[in-house]
Design an enzyme around this catalytic site. Structure first.
Site, PDB file in Angstrom:
ATOM      1  N   SER A  44      -4.639   5.688   5.570  1.00 59.50           N
ATOM      2  CA  SER A  44      -4.233   4.323   5.198  1.00 59.50           C
ATOM      3  C   SER A  44      -5.458   3.459   5.005  1.00 59.50           C
ATOM      4  CB  SER A  44      -3.365   3.655   6.272  1.00 59.50           C
ATOM      5  OG  SER A  44      -2.731   4.582   7.067  1.00 59.50           O
ATOM      6  N   HIS A  81       1.116   5.426   0.135  1.00 61.20           N
ATOM      7  CA  HIS A  81       0.320   6.654   0.074  1.00 61.20           C
ATOM      8  C   HIS A  81       0.726   7.320  -1.240  1.00 61.20           C
ATOM      9  CE1 HIS A  81      -0.573   7.174   4.592  1.00 61.20           C
ATOM     10  NE2 HIS A  81      -0.111   5.958   4.415  1.00 61.20           N
ATOM     11  N   ARG A 102      -1.280  12.442   3.178  1.00 61.22           N
ATOM     12  CA  ARG A 102      -1.209  13.563   4.121  1.00 61.22           C
ATOM     13  C   ARG A 102       0.201  13.639   4.693  1.00 61.22           C
ATOM     14  NH1 ARG A 102      -5.108  10.601   7.398  1.00 61.22           N
ATOM     15  NH2 ARG A 102      -6.366  12.468   7.735  1.00 61.22           N
ATOM     16  N   THR A 103       0.515  14.788   5.257  1.00 62.33           N
ATOM     17  CA  THR A 103       1.768  14.933   5.997  1.00 62.33           C
ATOM     18  C   THR A 103       1.448  14.668   7.462  1.00 62.33           C
ATOM     19  OG1 THR A 103       2.695  16.524   4.446  1.00 62.33           O
ATOM     20  CG2 THR A 103       3.586  16.548   6.680  1.00 62.33           C
ATOM     21  N   HIS A 104       2.196  13.737   8.070  1.00 61.13           N
ATOM     22  CA  HIS A 104       1.975  13.405   9.478  1.00 61.13           C
ATOM     23  C   HIS A 104       2.846  14.261  10.381  1.00 61.13           C
ATOM     24  CE1 HIS A 104       0.382   9.745   7.539  1.00 61.13           C
ATOM     25  NE2 HIS A 104      -0.402   9.670   8.603  1.00 61.13           N
ATOM     26  N   GLU A 203       1.407   2.295  20.067  1.00 64.86           N
ATOM     27  CA  GLU A 203       1.303   2.407  21.522  1.00 64.86           C
ATOM     28  C   GLU A 203       1.745   1.116  22.208  1.00 64.86           C
ATOM     29  OE1 GLU A 203      -1.359   2.855  19.385  1.00 64.86           O
ATOM     30  OE2 GLU A 203      -0.825   4.981  19.266  1.00 64.86           O
ATOM     31  N   SER A 222      -2.956  10.839  13.317  1.00 62.43           N
ATOM     32  CA  SER A 222      -3.298  11.945  12.409  1.00 62.43           C
ATOM     33  C   SER A 222      -4.595  12.602  12.846  1.00 62.43           C
ATOM     34  CB  SER A 222      -3.448  11.413  10.973  1.00 62.43           C
ATOM     35  OG  SER A 222      -4.601  10.585  10.866  1.00 62.43           O
ATOM     36  N   ASN A 245      -6.754  -2.518  12.749  1.00 62.23           N
ATOM     37  CA  ASN A 245      -6.198  -3.509  13.696  1.00 62.23           C
ATOM     38  C   ASN A 245      -6.729  -3.214  15.096  1.00 62.23           C
ATOM     39  OD1 ASN A 245      -4.056  -1.172  13.218  1.00 62.23           O
ATOM     40  ND2 ASN A 245      -3.795  -1.869  15.329  1.00 62.23           N
TER      41      ASN A 245
HETATM   42  I1  8IG Z   1      -3.324   1.535  10.510  1.00 59.60           I
HETATM   43  O1  8IG Z   1      -2.814   0.787  16.408  1.00 59.60           O
HETATM   44  C1  8IG Z   1      -2.919   2.114  12.401  1.00 59.60           C
HETATM   45  N1  8IG Z   1      -2.485   3.336  12.693  1.00 59.60           N
HETATM   46  N2  8IG Z   1      -1.336   5.086  16.868  1.00 59.60           N
HETATM   47  N3  8IG Z   1      -2.087   2.901  16.636  1.00 59.60           N
HETATM   48  C2  8IG Z   1      -1.764   4.102  16.082  1.00 59.60           C
HETATM   49  N4  8IG Z   1      -1.854   4.354  14.787  1.00 59.60           N
HETATM   50  C3  8IG Z   1      -2.303   3.348  14.010  1.00 59.60           C
HETATM   51  C4  8IG Z   1      -2.644   2.099  14.491  1.00 59.60           C
HETATM   52  C5  8IG Z   1      -2.533   1.867  15.895  1.00 59.60           C
HETATM   53  N5  8IG Z   1      -3.031   1.341  13.470  1.00 59.60           N
END
Ligand code: 8IG
Length: 282
Positions: A44, A81, A102-104, A203, A222, A245
């Protein structure tokens, strides 16, 4: 085996390496390139950066292939994506295979699907893979838009892409020489430990604190399973996270989504130049 039914990754009587070989054959045929040298997986926020890399190549020489045309690949599940891959020839004669998506693991398509792009890159001849992602940052000084080199990881998915008693050493999963090269190109790059949670939820603040206590700097969904599969295939791995972030509870103020988007766009130029300069020297 080349009939379509034998190329179903979710059928466990299928050898995933055979599907990867079939996928590599389609990529070779469509691109006209017998072999690729470097693979790049876009996370991303990384698409604009990859477009800067693509902009350095002759547009007519780039092949774009729909994932759905390639055995074992599925269309993109996450909006934003792109469900395509590109074969990009560099001026130094090398070829880069760029996966737009990608595949998560959280998509529940099975772990073979998660690492199929990696095995396909290996089958296509790639000796080096660059794994990028967007993630949450645990260090307050890492503002949204900061790229961070992955120096190690903690895989909290409780899963592995390796099947059977396959013991793969992960001491240097993120190749030190490639991190050195990246820092030579951009000495301001910092390094961190990436913690993969299953997702797709973000989280809780308590989970972010746990990630910190166990040695993490970055949280995402990922990369670690892909890095393991790449090491199994004998590839060198470079991992780069884009902190988009602060992870939950790290920033005292709630996330401003617009700020995150703007930071990502501002980072595109830096990340694109970084990617371009790295792949040129691999
Ligand atoms: I963009 O804060 C992104 N992907 N686990 N935590 C997790 N994945 C993310 C985050 C995040 N921000």
């Amino acid at each position: 085996m080349t009939d379509a039914a034998s190329l179903d990754l979710s059928d466990h009587s299928t050898d995933p390496r055979e599907v990867a070989a079939a996928a590599a054959a389609v990529i070779a045929e469509r691109s006209g390139a017998e072999q690729h040298d470097i693979a790049l997986v876009l996370g991303s926020g990384w698409k604009p950066a990859a477009d800067i890399l693509a902009g350095l190549a002759d547009a007519d020489a780039i092949t774009e292939i729909d994932n759905t045309d390639v055995p074992g690949f599925a269309a993109a599940a996450v909006e934003g994506h792109s469900g395509t891959m590109r074969s990009i020839p560099l001026s130094n004669g090398k070829r880069v295979l760029v996966y737009g998506t990608r595949t998560h693991f959280y998509e529940d398509r099975g772990i073979r699907a998660v690492v199929h792009a990696i095995r396909t890159a290996a089958a296509a001849g790639c000796r080096t893979i660059v794994l990028t992602n967007g993630c949450g940052g645990l260090r307050p000084e890492w503002a949204p838009g900061t790229p961070v080199l992955i120096k190690d990881h903690i895989n909290l998915t409780a899963a592995s892409p390796l099947e059977g008693a396959t013991f793969v050493d992960l001491t240097d999963v993120y190749t030190p020489a490639l991190r050195d090269l990246a820092r030579e190109i951009d000495p301001s790059l910092e390094e961190g430990v990436y913690v993969q949670f299953r997702g797709p939820h973000y989280e809780t603040p308590a989970e972010v604190q746990m990630a910190k206590v166990i040695g993490g700097d970055l949280v995402g969904m990922s990369t670690t399973l892909e890095a393991i599969a790449a090491r199994e295939a004998g590839m060198d791995v470079l991992g780069i996270s884009l902190v988009t972030n602060p992870a939950a509870g790290i920033s005292p103020t709630p996330l401003d989504h617009q700020e995150v988007i703007e930071a990502g766009q501002a980072a595109a130029q830096r990340c694109g130049e970084l990617l371009a300069r790295i792949v040129e020297r691999l």
